[in-house]
Enzyme design. Structure first.
Site, PDB file in Angstrom:
ATOM      1  CG  ASP A 266      22.469  11.846 -34.383  1.00 45.57           C
ATOM      2  OD1 ASP A 266      22.614  11.493 -33.244  1.00 45.57           O
ATOM      3  OD2 ASP A 266      23.639  12.529 -34.845  1.00 45.57           O
TER       4      ASP A 266
ATOM      5  CD  GLU B  41      23.283  17.803 -31.331  1.00 45.27           C
ATOM      6  OE1 GLU B  41      22.543  17.542 -32.373  1.00 45.27           O
ATOM      7  OE2 GLU B  41      23.666  16.897 -30.480  1.00 45.27           O
TER       8      GLU B  41
END
Length: 627
Positions: free
Chosen positions: A309, A515
């Site tokens: 990521d 997020e």
């Protein structure tokens, strides 16, 4: 003498033929008729260590100058959330900029094309005027994998319209706690529903040919894209729903709840898998050799490449970057093949090169990574067709895709209450009335109804965010021309009473987030949402449409509502909301998440002991289309 001359001529011809054959053999990896495995092996055998490590490096668009791409042999470029060539960039500008990068990559000694990636998590959401589909939490409520597959197909075409062949989707997290800020990226708390929705993968990549070996990456050609199953594994099960935190569960629980969707993704030929920021029982996934190499690659036979990521390896240590050399060694040794290093690529490349030269990381690990990356690039036809196809530019935001999104909105709506009495339903609403009130912070705000990951990483506010239909506009275009529609964002009781309204539609909900910014321990409706509900519903018949990425606390206010609709984050096509409110279509959506009474109950999922929800998993009232 003449004989000697003939011999000399023959030898020259023989050497020329030999040189020609060597040249032809040298170009073997560029021969589209050669077997894929032979092409990979041929190219890999010609690569230097610098070229191999370059292929393992994915950098941010802002850093991808021609000099950087050629000097470091960069293998991949990405756009982070909200990263675009210019604020109003269209398909032509996106394609042009990416083509320039591709030209630089192809100018290197071996001419290996870059693979350009982007987050396309509810449509091609970074690009102005693209179709914005409902976020996954809403798609889970549709229970319609075939629809999700069509969404994947449309998303692939819109990505290709901008010259992008690789998208970081689908998210196949199983969100077990709505306090998690990424819960709207999950289709459901139910593993089975998430498994069904992996149909997005053949939508993005194309259907696998018959008898194709399972686990091998597949992309059907230039109208499809490479997909990415994420975030491996357990990202939806972190303690208290804290993003990037620790998932505490035994191995059997991990397999049955969180791992299972990856079985489906791999069987369907997913090209890449992205590793999660989170930990499993205290061990960072970006450093977990057992789950990345032993299980994903060896046990499940995944043959695509594993990608980190964004700055994921930096976060192996706490604080971040406390020991970057260790992070490089741990992540690559764990089995991550491509490292998303948006900014720190010089250090990464230098450190990894030293580790290989010092035999701390074996060349076999590097070769495994590069072989997987090349396999995907060959499989998707990047060597034959590295540049954007200008004929696809008209696919961006086209009407056919918007109709699919509108259908998805209709099917995602979940009717939680319909009338204060069973014998007096409120919905569908009459199109012809004297005067109606539309109120609320989210009624006339396209950015709010799209949510996070829309143009900007954290989302935006307003109606000029991108092309689409705000819910208020949809209502006005649906009702009879004789019906007067008044709008007030936050009307007081005097305003409401003086209007003598037949009924009202209140649209409120969460502000956009993505997020960690979305982690929320309270899950209350943000103000002035609650005040608007109380003021309006206390004075006139009201239908509340809740725009949110997850269930919120509504039990204290349900009693004063006449009807309640969970609309999730519907995206750009707000007309789909009006289609169902006014009875052109019936309500069919079913909760893909348990709707709790109080956050004190969380986490609470279907099948748990003491399961006592406000609305259970699978709940959803239905209506028939108005005659």
């Amino acid at each position: 003498m003449k004989f000697f001359h003939k011999i000399t001529t023959f030898l020259v011809l023989l050497l020329s033929c030999s040189a020609f054959l060597s040249s032809a053999e040298y170009m073997k990896y560029k021969d589209p008729k050669a077997p894929l495995k032979a092409r990979v092996n041929d190219l890999l055998s010609r690569m230097t260590l610098a070229e191999k490590i370059g292929q393992m490096s994915q950098i941010e668009r802002l850093n991808a100058t021609s000099d950087v791409l050629t000097n470091y042999f960069i293998g991949s470029v990405l756009s982070g959330g909200g990263s675009m060539p210019s604020p109003n960039a269209g398909a032509k500008e996106w394609s042009s900029r990416i083509n320039i990068m591709q030209k630089a990559a192809l100018s290197t000694r071996l001419g290996i094309p870059i693979i350009y990636g982007i987050d396309a998590v509810h449509g091609h959401n970074n690009v102005l005027n693209a179709t914005i589909f409902p976020h996954n939490v809403g798609l889970g409520a549709t229970r319609d994998p075939e629809l999700v597959k069509r969404i994947g197909r449309a998303t692939a075409l819109e990505a290709r319209a901008t010259g992008i062949p690789y998208v970081f989707a689908p998210c196949i997290a199983v969100c077990r706690d709505p306090r998690w800020g990424r819960c709207y990226e999950s289709y459901s708390e139910s593993t089975e529903i998430v498994r069904q929705m992996t149909e997005l993968i053949p939508g993005l990549q194309g259907d696998l040919p018959p008898n194709m070996k399972k686990g091998v990456p597949y992309v059907a050609g230039g109208r499809y894209v490479a997909a990415c199953a994420k975030h491996y594994v357990g990202d939806g099960g972190t303690h208290n729903g804290i993003n990037e935190n620790n998932t505490i569960i035994d191995f059997q629980g991990l397999l049955s709840i969180h791992m299972a969707p990856y079985y489906n993704a791999i069987i369907k030929g997913v090209s890449t898998v992205m590793v999660s920021y989170s930990s499993w029982n205290g061990e960072k996934m970006h450093a977990n050799h057992f789950l990345v190499t032993d299980f994903l690659k060896n046990k499940l036979k995944f043959r695509g490449f594993v990608i980190s990521d964004w700055q994921g390896i930096d976060k192996i240590t706490s604080p971040m970057d406390a020991n970057y050399s260790y992070s490089v060694q741990a992540s690559v040794s764990a089995g991550i093949d491509m490292i998303m290093i948006p900014y720190n690529y010089p250090d990464f490349i230098s450190i990894l090169t030293n580790f290989v030269n010092e035999k701390i990381i074996p060349m076999s690990r590097i070769d495994d990574a590069v072989r997987r990356i090349l396999r995907v690039k060959f499989a998707m036809g990047l060597f034959e067709n590295p540049y954007a196809d200008p004929s696809l530019a008209n696919q961006l935001g086209n009407q056919e895709h918007r109709e699919i999104a509108r259908e998805a909105v209709r099917k995602s709506l979940v009717l939680l209450k319909n009338g204060k009495s069973i014998i007096e339903p409120v919905l569908p609403l009459p199109k012809k009335s004297s005067r109606i009130l539309v109120a609320g912070t989210h009624a006339d705000n396209l950015g709010y109804q799209c949510g996070g990951w829309t143009i900007a990483w954290q989302g935006l506010s307003g109606n000029n965010v991108t092309a689409g239909t705000p819910i208020l506009q949809a209502i006005k275009s649906t009702v009879d021309p004789s019906t007067q529609v008044d709008f007030s964002l936050n009307p007081d009781s005097t305003f409401i009473e003086s209007g003598q309204y037949d009924y009202s539609i209140v649209v409120v909900g969460e502000l956009p987030y993505a997020e960690t910014a979305g982690d929320n321990l309270n899950l209350t409706i943000p103000e002035p949402g609650v005040s608007i509900i109380q003021n309006v519903c206390g004075n006139v018949k009201c239908v509340v449409v809740l725009i949110s990425g997850r269930p919120l606390v509504v039990e204290p206010y349900v009693g004063i509502m006449d009807a309640l609709v969970a609309a999730w984050l519907p995206g750009s096509e707000g007309q789909g909301v009006a289609d169902v409110l006014f009875g052109d279509y019936g309500f069919t959506g079913k909760l893909s998440r348990t709707w709790f009474r109080s956050v004190d109950q969380l986490p609470m999922n279907i099948g748990d002991p003491h399961y006592d929800p406000l609305f259970p998993f699978g709940f959803g009232l239905t209506t028939k289309p108005a005659m």
